[in-house]
Design a protein around this motif. Structure first.
Motif, short mmCIF file in Angstrom:
data_model
loop_
_atom_site.label_atom_id
_atom_site.label_comp_id
_atom_site.label_asym_id
_atom_site.label_seq_id
_atom_site.Cartn_x
_atom_site.Cartn_y
_atom_site.Cartn_z
N MET A 6 0.87 -1.18 0.00
CA MET A 6 0.00 0.00 0.00
C MET A 6 0.90 1.22 0.00
SD MET A 6 -2.98 -1.02 2.73
CE MET A 6 -3.85 0.52 2.41
N GLY A 7 0.61 2.19 -0.88
CA GLY A 7 1.46 3.37 -0.98
C GLY A 7 0.65 4.65 -0.86
N PHE A 39 4.38 -2.58 3.46
CA PHE A 39 4.50 -3.91 2.86
C PHE A 39 4.11 -4.98 3.86
CE2 PHE A 39 7.25 -2.14 -0.45
CZ PHE A 39 6.93 -2.96 -1.54
N VAL A 40 3.41 -6.00 3.39
CA VAL A 40 3.24 -7.24 4.12
C VAL A 40 3.81 -8.32 3.22
CG1 VAL A 40 1.66 -8.89 5.17
CG2 VAL A 40 1.18 -6.44 5.31
N MET A 41 4.82 -9.04 3.71
CA MET A 41 5.50 -10.03 2.89
C MET A 41 5.55 -11.37 3.62
SD MET A 41 8.59 -7.74 1.29
CE MET A 41 8.70 -8.82 -0.14
N ASP A 52 7.41 2.52 5.72
CA ASP A 52 8.51 3.46 5.53
C ASP A 52 7.98 4.78 4.99
OD1 ASP A 52 11.14 4.34 5.60
OD2 ASP A 52 11.90 2.46 4.76
N PHE A 53 8.83 5.80 5.12
CA PHE A 53 8.44 7.18 4.80
C PHE A 53 9.67 7.87 4.23
CE2 PHE A 53 8.00 11.66 5.98
CZ PHE A 53 6.66 11.94 5.75
N LYS A 54 9.56 8.43 3.05
CA LYS A 54 10.69 9.10 2.41
C LYS A 54 10.27 10.51 2.04
CE LYS A 54 14.88 8.81 0.51
NZ LYS A 54 16.08 8.41 1.28
N PHE A 71 11.80 0.23 -0.21
CA PHE A 71 10.86 -0.16 0.84
C PHE A 71 10.68 -1.68 0.85
CE2 PHE A 71 8.23 4.07 0.99
CZ PHE A 71 9.36 4.73 1.44
N ARG A 72 10.54 -2.25 -0.34
CA ARG A 72 10.32 -3.70 -0.46
C ARG A 72 11.53 -4.46 0.08
NH1 ARG A 72 11.37 -7.94 -3.92
NH2 ARG A 72 9.64 -9.43 -4.23
N GLU A 73 12.73 -4.04 -0.29
CA GLU A 73 13.94 -4.72 0.15
C GLU A 73 14.11 -4.64 1.66
OE1 GLU A 73 17.41 -6.72 0.63
OE2 GLU A 73 15.99 -6.76 -1.04
N LYS A 74 13.76 -3.51 2.26
CA LYS A 74 13.90 -3.36 3.71
C LYS A 74 13.03 -4.36 4.46
CE LYS A 74 15.27 1.50 4.15
NZ LYS A 74 14.88 2.83 4.68
#
Length: 303
Positions: A6-7, A39-41, A52-54, A71-74
């Motif tokens: 979700m973004g 993200f939910v992974m 996350d927030f940029k 974000f996904r990698e984190k």
């Protein structure tokens, strides 16, 4: 591997106008833009959720595609984590984790807190309180600083202020009242909103990059949780739940979880043995910036 994203996008604009009976008068406009992602992974039975927030000074400086991958990698790197054994390990605090600790440490730099007897740094000006690798700066004049401003809430012109220089405590952050009461120079850090009384607050407080950090062995702390409940801004003691990565021979082996990190922020600063060059910012009550920081040893309570 399965994932759900979700973004969101956020803009904020602030206009400030000041006019005082003492003759100060001026105005400015500022703001920022930001991307947010959640993200939910899942991989097998392992499930992780990340947020996350940029933020950037201007929207066209943001990179949605690149940011989404970051974000996904984190989140993905924390999957299939293993419990961390209790012990004392070298800690590598990533920018977000270190910036969160800086937000607590900033309370000790407040001239108002010092005046009220709520700072452990009262009476320690000119003393070495940190490793020589530590230089902390608050700079309201940064061109792309998220909370830059030309003057503070009293109309005092702002300027770059070195709070800690190569480990030596140089100054508190002051407004007119606290500077006068403590017999020190006003640093232009008066802050207030229409709902609050006059305070002292940082703007863009950051740890200067050095660039001498290399991973060897220890724990990379990627994020802290429960900051307000687990960190004391007066004593500077902290005990915080965290997530991280186990490092051996300079390589990340696996994620680790179910542990807490504890210590004292002044002792942490004294234990800094390397500072990276990957300066990044976290927006909380002020903008806090840090590179990755290596601390010789911290206490980890795990399995």
């Amino acid at each position: 591997m399965k994932s759900v994203l979700m973004g969101g996008y956020l803009e904020r604009e602030v206009r400030v106008a000041l006019k005082s009976t003492q003759g100060a008068e001026g105005s400015f406009r500022t703001g920022f833009a930001a991307l947010m992602g959640s993200f939910v992974m899942a991989q097998g039975k392992s499930v992780k959720q990340g947020w996350d927030f940029k933020a950037g000074k201007e929207f066209h400086a943001l990179e949605p595609g690149r940011t989404a991958l970051e974000f996904r990698e984190k989140t993905a790197r924390l999957l299939e984590a293993k419990p961390l054994k209790t012990g004392r390990y070298r800690a590598y605090l990533e920018p977000e984790a270190m910036a969160m600790l800086l937000s607590v440490l900033a309370e000790a730099f407040s001239g108002k807190n010092a005046l009220e007897g709520k700072s452990r740094l009262l009476g320690r000006l000119g003393e070495r309180i940190a490793s020589p690798l530590v230089t902390l700066v608050d700079d309201p004049t940064l061109e792309k600083g998220l909370l830059s401003r030309p003057f503070d809430a009293e109309g005092t012109p702002t300027e770059r202020t070195v709070v800690v220089e190569k480990g030596v405590f140089k100054t508190f952050l002051h407004n007119l009242e606290t500077a006068r009461a403590l017999g020190q120079r006003n640093t232009g850090h008066a802050a207030r909103s229409y709902r609050e009384t006059l305070e002292v607050a940082p703007t863009n407080l950051y740890l200067e990059p050095v660039g001498n950090l290399r991973l060897t062995d220890g724990v990379v702390v990627t994020e802290f949780m429960g900051l307000h409940a687990g960190a004391n801004p007066v004593t500077l003691d902290f005990s915080l739940q965290a997530l991280g990565l186990w490092v051996e021979e300079g390589e990340v082996r696996h994620a680790v979880e179910n542990f807490a990190v504890s210590g004292n922020l002044l002792e942490l600063l004294q234990g800094v043995e390397a500072v990276g060059d990957d300066l990044d910012w976290l927006l909380l009550d002020a903008a806090y910036g840090s590179p990755t920081v290596a601390v010789a040893e911290l206490s980890f309570a795990g399995a």
